[in-house]
Design an enzyme around this catalytic site. Structure first.
Site, PDB file in Angstrom:
ATOM      1  N   ASN A 133     -12.203   6.050   0.715  1.00  0.00           N
ATOM      2  CA  ASN A 133     -11.372   7.186   0.319  1.00  0.00           C
ATOM      3  C   ASN A 133     -12.044   8.063  -0.733  1.00  0.00           C
ATOM      4  O   ASN A 133     -11.374   8.829  -1.414  1.00  0.00           O
ATOM      5  CB  ASN A 133     -10.023   6.670  -0.209  1.00  0.00           C
ATOM      6  CG  ASN A 133      -8.852   7.473   0.325  1.00  0.00           C
ATOM      7  OD1 ASN A 133      -8.978   8.167   1.325  1.00  0.00           O
ATOM      8  ND2 ASN A 133      -7.710   7.379  -0.335  1.00  0.00           N
ATOM      9  N   ASP A 175      -8.476  -3.209  -1.986  1.00  0.00           N
ATOM     10  CA  ASP A 175      -9.770  -3.845  -2.193  1.00  0.00           C
ATOM     11  C   ASP A 175      -9.788  -4.810  -3.374  1.00  0.00           C
ATOM     12  O   ASP A 175     -10.755  -5.559  -3.556  1.00  0.00           O
ATOM     13  CB  ASP A 175     -10.866  -2.782  -2.371  1.00  0.00           C
ATOM     14  CG  ASP A 175     -10.578  -1.834  -3.531  1.00  0.00           C
ATOM     15  OD1 ASP A 175      -9.570  -2.043  -4.234  1.00  0.00           O
ATOM     16  OD2 ASP A 175     -11.361  -0.882  -3.726  1.00  0.00           O
ATOM     17  N   ARG A 199       7.550   5.585  -9.651  1.00  0.00           N
ATOM     18  CA  ARG A 199       8.038   4.789  -8.520  1.00  0.00           C
ATOM     19  C   ARG A 199       9.564   4.735  -8.512  1.00  0.00           C
ATOM     20  O   ARG A 199      10.185   4.712  -7.444  1.00  0.00           O
ATOM     21  CB  ARG A 199       7.418   3.391  -8.554  1.00  0.00           C
ATOM     22  CG  ARG A 199       5.922   3.442  -8.259  1.00  0.00           C
ATOM     23  CD  ARG A 199       5.252   2.101  -8.384  1.00  0.00           C
ATOM     24  NE  ARG A 199       5.480   1.234  -7.231  1.00  0.00           N
ATOM     25  CZ  ARG A 199       4.837   1.338  -6.073  1.00  0.00           C
ATOM     26  NH1 ARG A 199       3.957   2.313  -5.887  1.00  0.00           N
ATOM     27  NH2 ARG A 199       5.069   0.483  -5.100  1.00  0.00           N
ATOM     28  N   ASP A 242       3.621   2.885  -0.263  1.00  0.00           N
ATOM     29  CA  ASP A 242       4.191   1.620   0.187  1.00  0.00           C
ATOM     30  C   ASP A 242       5.711   1.669   0.197  1.00  0.00           C
ATOM     31  O   ASP A 242       6.359   1.139   1.101  1.00  0.00           O
ATOM     32  CB  ASP A 242       3.692   0.465  -0.683  1.00  0.00           C
ATOM     33  CG  ASP A 242       3.725   0.798  -2.174  1.00  0.00           C
ATOM     34  OD1 ASP A 242       4.249   1.874  -2.543  1.00  0.00           O
ATOM     35  OD2 ASP A 242       3.225  -0.013  -2.971  1.00  0.00           O
ATOM     36  N   ARG A 287      -4.337   5.174   4.545  1.00  0.00           N
ATOM     37  CA  ARG A 287      -4.295   3.764   4.933  1.00  0.00           C
ATOM     38  C   ARG A 287      -3.378   3.533   6.136  1.00  0.00           C
ATOM     39  O   ARG A 287      -3.481   2.513   6.818  1.00  0.00           O
ATOM     40  CB  ARG A 287      -3.826   2.907   3.758  1.00  0.00           C
ATOM     41  CG  ARG A 287      -2.335   2.935   3.508  1.00  0.00           C
ATOM     42  CD  ARG A 287      -1.923   2.170   2.254  1.00  0.00           C
ATOM     43  NE  ARG A 287      -2.702   0.961   2.073  1.00  0.00           N
ATOM     44  CZ  ARG A 287      -2.900   0.374   0.887  1.00  0.00           C
ATOM     45  NH1 ARG A 287      -2.379   0.924  -0.208  1.00  0.00           N
ATOM     46  NH2 ARG A 287      -3.594  -0.726   0.790  1.00  0.00           N
TER      47      ARG A 287
END
Length: 717
Positions: free
Chosen positions: A489, A538, A672, A627, A521
């Site tokens: 990325n 990662d 979030r 996510d 992703r």
């Protein structure tokens, strides 16, 4: 027979030219003799098959012509006086009285008998007369996906005899007519529609006809006459029902409206007393002097006559009281005006009670507690009342709005028993769904997990090469891994040359993206050939081989869920009146983060091409919450929660500093929380589902030899 003659001539010629010794001659004769016998048997078999009729299961009574409901040409038949009649089998269960072997190919098929009029030759009386309501029921089945014109492939049989109202037919003659049906067979796999059972003076709660082992779709069951898991409770239809545009949230003057005419006198006295004590909140109505059933008149002189059932929209709650019959048409009349039913009828089996959660849309009160009904209703908050009114409105439009809808709902209830793997969940039966995509599961899921394809690991990385290489080495030894796709990325720096990557036995591919977006992703790359995708960061290098392999096996059993390791919960804060993102360890979870999670590749397509609103752009702009967005997407469409696997809760990279880990930033956490609040507004609801369980291996933590455990290294917290 030509082939047989040719064979015989061949045998004769063979014998004539044969000059072998006696032993060989005997063997040849035996061989030729066997060939002749086989040929003769085959010939007779072919002749028998070609000349005999191909009888079906019902011995030649097959009718493959589509039924035409022509009222001008109703077949008149004589009742068979010798047909055996048997009383209703009160002990019938799904397993005893239903032959499920007639229900093939995972679909429910219903055969409708032709329109027939059974006549008693002695009295010249007709068994039943077809009503417009029953005609609508027959027509609904005929035009539905359930209908079949072939009795050989039928699972259920629907007589054209109208038994809806026991008051209008001779029950003994009706029983004889049922027994005279071609495929009756003691009523096995037959369905009988009845809404008004019983008669004076007993008013039984079930049809007083000899129905033997037939399934009753009845509108008047109580808990004694209803055979759970076998019969189906349906509503009593109202011929006065009109579709009016009542509003669930409209201002309603009265807390309780009572407009039912046939409530038993002892309960009417109680209601009169309540009306005097709560004259501003309880509207008590009765029959008018002209006996017009479309009007109601007050028992006091404070109100004028009112049109029924429109008047029910004046109340927040409407009473369904006890009368001579258990089931009443007042229930659907109440629901048609979006009034919340208050059911004061003990032991009444409500329509479709097996699948509908009536506690969300009604209030049940015992008959001997009717005097306290106003006190109980006042204790219900205004917010709850609005929710219940919306649920009533939705249930009525979904399952009760007309006879066609009632009929097809009843058949679906029965279908869900016969084919439970295809049945809707309780949540799907009862959840108001404003999103069209969440009305069905888009994935065609088999009843058993298919043979393993393995999974593709999609690693999103930017510049952490050392951690990336270590992760690749760990993934490569997972037995169920098929390939690895690295999403580089970073546009300012080229990825390391493929020759510098760890040497592994699984395919490894690298893609450098054009823009640094978190949504990269979830892009459905053509390199992904498996249905299962493991999205992993990662820096998630702490997961063991057994944890990853076990996570994939759980996903195989639940491929429409997100299955993974890091879990989170959303909570509502009453102070700020906003949703809050919580990462603390609790007894509940509602999200599984895609930093280490399995999902079906279908969700990658949905995320990329069908994400509602501007969620995807917002995620890419703020570099956060991809996510959470994926969890919202899957939960909104499937109404299913994610599944957390294994007990691990700590996912901190040991080699990474706090500044390297995005989740360590307090602003990141605040964003979030803002994501959850923003996404819920875009969806118009909170789709996330909360659960209190996780999946662990069967022998996890059992005092058992490690050699006998499939997954030994499940790791720690």
């Amino acid at each position: 027979m030509t082939k047989i003659k040719n064979l015989l001539s061949f045998v004769t010629q063979s014998r004539a030219i044969s000059h072998t010794n006696p032993r060989e001659h005997i063997l040849n004769c035996l061989t030729y003799g066997l060939l002749v016998i086989v040929a003769l048997c085959a010939g007779f078999l072919l002749w028998d098959l070609s000349s005999s009729p191909r009888d079906g299961f019902f011995h030649g009574k097959r009718d493959s012509h589509t039924l035409i409901l022509d009222l001008e040409h109703i077949q008149e038949l004589a009742v068979n006086p010798e047909a055996e009649q048997r009383a209703r089998n009160v002990n019938c269960t799904f397993w005893d009285c239903l032959n499920i072997y007639k229900c093939e190919h995972d679909r429910l098929k219903v055969y409708i008998y032709p329109l027939q009029e059974f006549v008693d030759e002695q009295s010249d009386k007709t068994a039943t007369t077809l009503s417009s309501e029953y005609f609508q029921i027959l027509e609904a089945v005929l035009k539905s996906r359930y209908y079949t014109s072939n009795p050989n492939e039928a699972c259920l049989f629907l007589p054209s005899l109208d038994l809806l109202n026991q008051n209008v037919f001779d029950k003994h003659l009706a029983g004889a007519a049922l027994a005279s049906l071609d495929f009756w067979d003691r009523g096995a796999n037959h369905i009988i529609f009845n809404m008004l059972p019983g008669g004076a003076p007993s008013y039984n709660t079930v049809l007083d006809v000899n129905t033997d082992n037939a399934i009753i779709f009845g509108g008047g069951f109580d808990s004694w006459s209803y055979r759970p898991g076998f019969d189906v409770a349906i509503p009593v239809w109202s011929p006065r029902l009109v579709r009016q545009h009542a509003h669930a949230t409209a201002q309603r003057k009265f807390l309780l409206v009572v407009a039912q005419l046939n409530i038993l006198p002892r309960f009417v006295r109680t209601l009169r007393e309540l009306s005097l004590a709560h004259s501003e909140q309880l509207l008590l109505l009765g029959a008018c002097e002209n006996l017009d059933l479309t009007m109601r008149c007050p028992l006091s002189q404070h109100h004028k006559s009112l049109e029924y059932p429109r008047l029910l929209s004046r109340g927040k709650f409407c009473l369904l009281g006890r009368s001579l019959r258990m089931g009443q048409p007042d229930l659907v009349e109440i629901m048609s005006q979006h009034c919340i039913p208050v059911i004061a009828v003990d032991n009444y089996v409500l329509p479709f009670e097996d699948v509908i959660d009536w506690s969300l849309a009604s209030v049940r009160i015992r008959e001997n507690e009717l005097h306290s009904v106003m006190q109980k209703l006042k204790a219900i908050s205004s917010v709850k009342i609005v929710e219940m009114q919306k649920q009533v409105q939705w249930l009525f439009s979904k399952y009760f709005k007309d006879l066609k809808t009632v009929t097809l709902t009843a058949l679906e209830v029965l279908e869900s028993r016969i084919f439970p793997l295809r049945a809707r969940s309780s949540r799907q039966w009862n959840t108001i769904d404003t999103n069209a995509r969440s009305t069905f599961n888009p994935l065609f899921l088999p009843s058993l997990a298919p043979k393993s394809q393995g999974f593709t690991a999609v690693i999103l990385t930017y510049d952490r090469v050392e951690s990336l290489f270590l992760l690749i080495q760990k993934l490569a030894v997972v037995p169920s891994l098929q390939s690895i796709l690295v999403i580089w990325n970073n546009q300012k720096k080229s990825p390391p040359h493929l020759s510098t990557f760890p040497s592994i036995s699984k395919p490894l591919k690298i893609r450098q993206t054009k823009e640094n977006k978190l949504s990269n992703r979830f892009y459905p790359y053509p390199e992904i050939e498996t249905e299962a995708i493991l999205t992993i960061d990662d820096d998630i290098i702490m997961l063991t081989t057994d944890e990853l392999d076990f996570g994939y096996e759980v996903w195989r059993e639940f491929p429409d869920h997100i299955v993974g390791f890091p879990s989170r919960i959303h909570v509502w804060e009453n102070v700020t009146m906003r949703w809050h993102y919580e990462s603390e360890w609790t007894n509940q979870i509602s999200m599984v983060l895609t930093g280490a999670a399995f999902h079906h590749k279908y969700w990658s397509h949905m995320y990329t091409h069908a994400m509602p609103g501007d969620i995807k752009d917002w995620v890419d702009e703020h570099m956060n919450c991809e996510d959470i967005a994926m969890n919202f997407l899957v939960a909104n469409i499937t109404n299913n929660p994610p599944i957390k696997v294994t007990p691990r809760k700590k996912f901190k990279c040991p080699e990474c500093t706090n500044t390297e880990m995005l989740s360590a930033d307090l602003n990141h956490m605040r964003e979030r929380s803002a994501c959850i609040d923003r996404f819920s507004k875009i969806y118009g609801r909170m789709p996330l589902r909360t659960v209190e369980f996780r999946a662990d291996p069967v022998l996890f933590r059992d005092n058992f030899p490690d050699k006998l455990k499939r997954y030994n290294d499940i790791g720690s917290l």
